[in-house]
Design a protein around this motif. Structure first.
Motif: not given
Lengths: 334, 334
Positions: B52-54, B83, B147, B166
């Protein structure tokens, strides 16, 4: 088949259940029935309900169904749970016990577990919705887990799409779900009695303000330019996506939610949008069925051992995939 | 084209970049080049990195690239970010500034932004990987946002798939991601200096123990029985998915991660699994290209206004979709 079609049109529960089973099993007779019933579809308001596991979707769908029944509406519920092929039955049982909806002739509930591919599930769901539509249900609620693209696609074929969230999901998660938010006509923060629900409501409102346009990535792949159509319909769509808070077990916020869903239905029917949604649904369905048809034709035209030989040749670099595709495509054409 | 092919095979960076641009633009000349280069592919170890982002994927990919360079390996990096069509360039710039990898002839980095559909992106990515493979890079790292399903598909065409998380993601999130975990050969909890990382590592290990088999839903749709093949190869695969902890900026855990990735490569090459993965990749690619080809043929055979008429007829219930599909399919065949 004649008697079955007649029974479905009269709303006879046993016939509805029988035809749905045939549809699920891809029984040859179901094709004829679906063709014959199709002209009688298009009246039901199809509402997709999606959201992550743990958001309390099922309980909320039950609460909505009760509220809709109070308004004398005939309600169909299709629960799609591809991730849990074994929970289908128990789930349905729980649902009925829990809410005591059993025996109510104005409601029809069907739980669908995984049968083969998700692509297949999307098709079956769409056909089951047609059966309920033709049987005269005013609204069909389609509940999906909302974990993957295919489930999102199932929800996206609805006239109205509800995206359910639970409080306490971090920013990261919301970013992940940009694609899911994009399809929402109504956003619901369920379990609103839990801590953090205000923050989640605010975060979702902020995301909506940032604009769905910026997130307008093509999430659908090649599907007969369905996305173009969706975007076009979005552009015309002046509907402001509301963020509502609910507590499903106590029924808090459910009345407003149901009113909002009905309002969205009226909004669509009031202008060109309903027919645009119908066109988008038809486009997506035709695209999906064409691809299925093509793959079926391919599997028929090229026996398994020959397919494996081609795959093996490509894997071993004896043949390039571009040439392989041309050869296979030629076989389907001839 | 001859000179371009030659240049790529010699690993000339300018020619590699030029061909990749042609591939991205679907320049007709790129087809010939890809066909000609294909027999020279199949040597690179393709590693998909998703999350995922992050989760700090990009920093981790950089850290891995540095470690791999220390081991004298030639490394290609393809960063797929559908995205954010606008961050591509900046992102690439950051990457180079940050790690000072610029000017290193043993590394080639390419950021790919969204071009058209994700389906198209999957194809382009696969072709860019082939270019780098043919150019002699030992390993190609393909970084995707992870995603949606399409990104997962991109990662799934790798020999080795890393899923990056994360710390501090709740149980619900993990349930959502069952499909993503399923494709992991190595799980990485990055940002392991943050609170909650031990808990995340434990939660992921527990999920893995519960067995990927139970989560073995078909996440791929109709794709020439690719899933069957994936499941088959999984069954033979005795690889125990490790859960590793890393802190990308300090490099903590990166050496072990790189060793694990290389070990997975050796594990695959040591038996039948490498060729099985190659077959699964070929099967998926052929299936995707066939569907693209079919849809292209359809758009060619049926002009837009006629397509719209069919869609409109179905939407207005003048025609059922089953009949519409048969008619359209007949048009493609003839």
């Amino acid at each position: 088949v004649e008697a079955l079609i007649e029974g479905v049109r009269l709303g006879r529960r046993r016939d509805i259940a029988r035809l749905i089973t045939k549809v699920e099993n891809r029984d040859p007779g179901s094709d004829t029935a679906l063709r014959r019933l199709y002209p009688h579809t298009g009246k039901a308001h199809v509402v997709g309900v999606t959201g992550p596991p743990g958001s309390g979707k099922s309980t909320l769908v039950n609460a909505m169904a009760l509220e809709l029944r109070r308004r004398q509406m005939q309600i169909g519920i299709v629960a799609v749970d591809p991730s849990s092929p074994f929970t289908g039955g128990a789930f349905l049982g729980d649902r009925i016990r829990m809410r005591d909806l059993a025996g109510d002739q104005g409601i029809f509930i069907r739980s669908m577990a995984s049968r083969g591919t998700l692509g297949g599930l999307a098709r079956t769901t769409s056909d089951v919705v047609k059966v309920l539509d033709a049987a005269g249900f005013d609204m069909v609620l389609v509940e999906t887990v909302g974990a993957g693209q295919a489930e999102v696609d199932i929800a996206a074929t609805a006239h109205t799409t509800l995206v359910i969230e639970a409080p306490g999901m971090g920013d990261e998660v919301q970013t992940i779900k940009a694609g899911i938010l994009e399809i929402a006509d109504v956003l619901v923060v369920n379990k609103a009695d839990r801590p953090g629900s205000d923050r989640t409501v605010k975060a979702l409102r902020a995301m909506l303000r940032m604009g769905r346009d910026t997130a307008a990535v093509d999430h659908h792949g090649i599907q007969m330019d369905v996305n173009e159509a969706v975007n076009k319909s979005r552009a015309l769509d002046a509907w402001e996506v509301p963020v509502l808070a609910t507590v499903a077990p106590s029924g808090e916020g459910v009345e407003l939610l149901v009113e909002t869903v009905l309002k969205h239905g009226s909004y669509l029917r009031g202008g060109e949008l309903w027919m645009q949604k119908e066109r988008a649904r038809s486009r997506q369905e035709i695209g999906r069925m064409l691809q299925e048809r093509f793959m079926a034709r391919l599997l028929e035209a090229v026996p398994p051992d020959q397919r494996e030989t081609v795959v093996d040749d490509v894997a071993r670099r004896r043949k390039d995939p571009y040439t392989a595709v041309e050869e296979l495509f030629g076989r389907v054409q001839s």
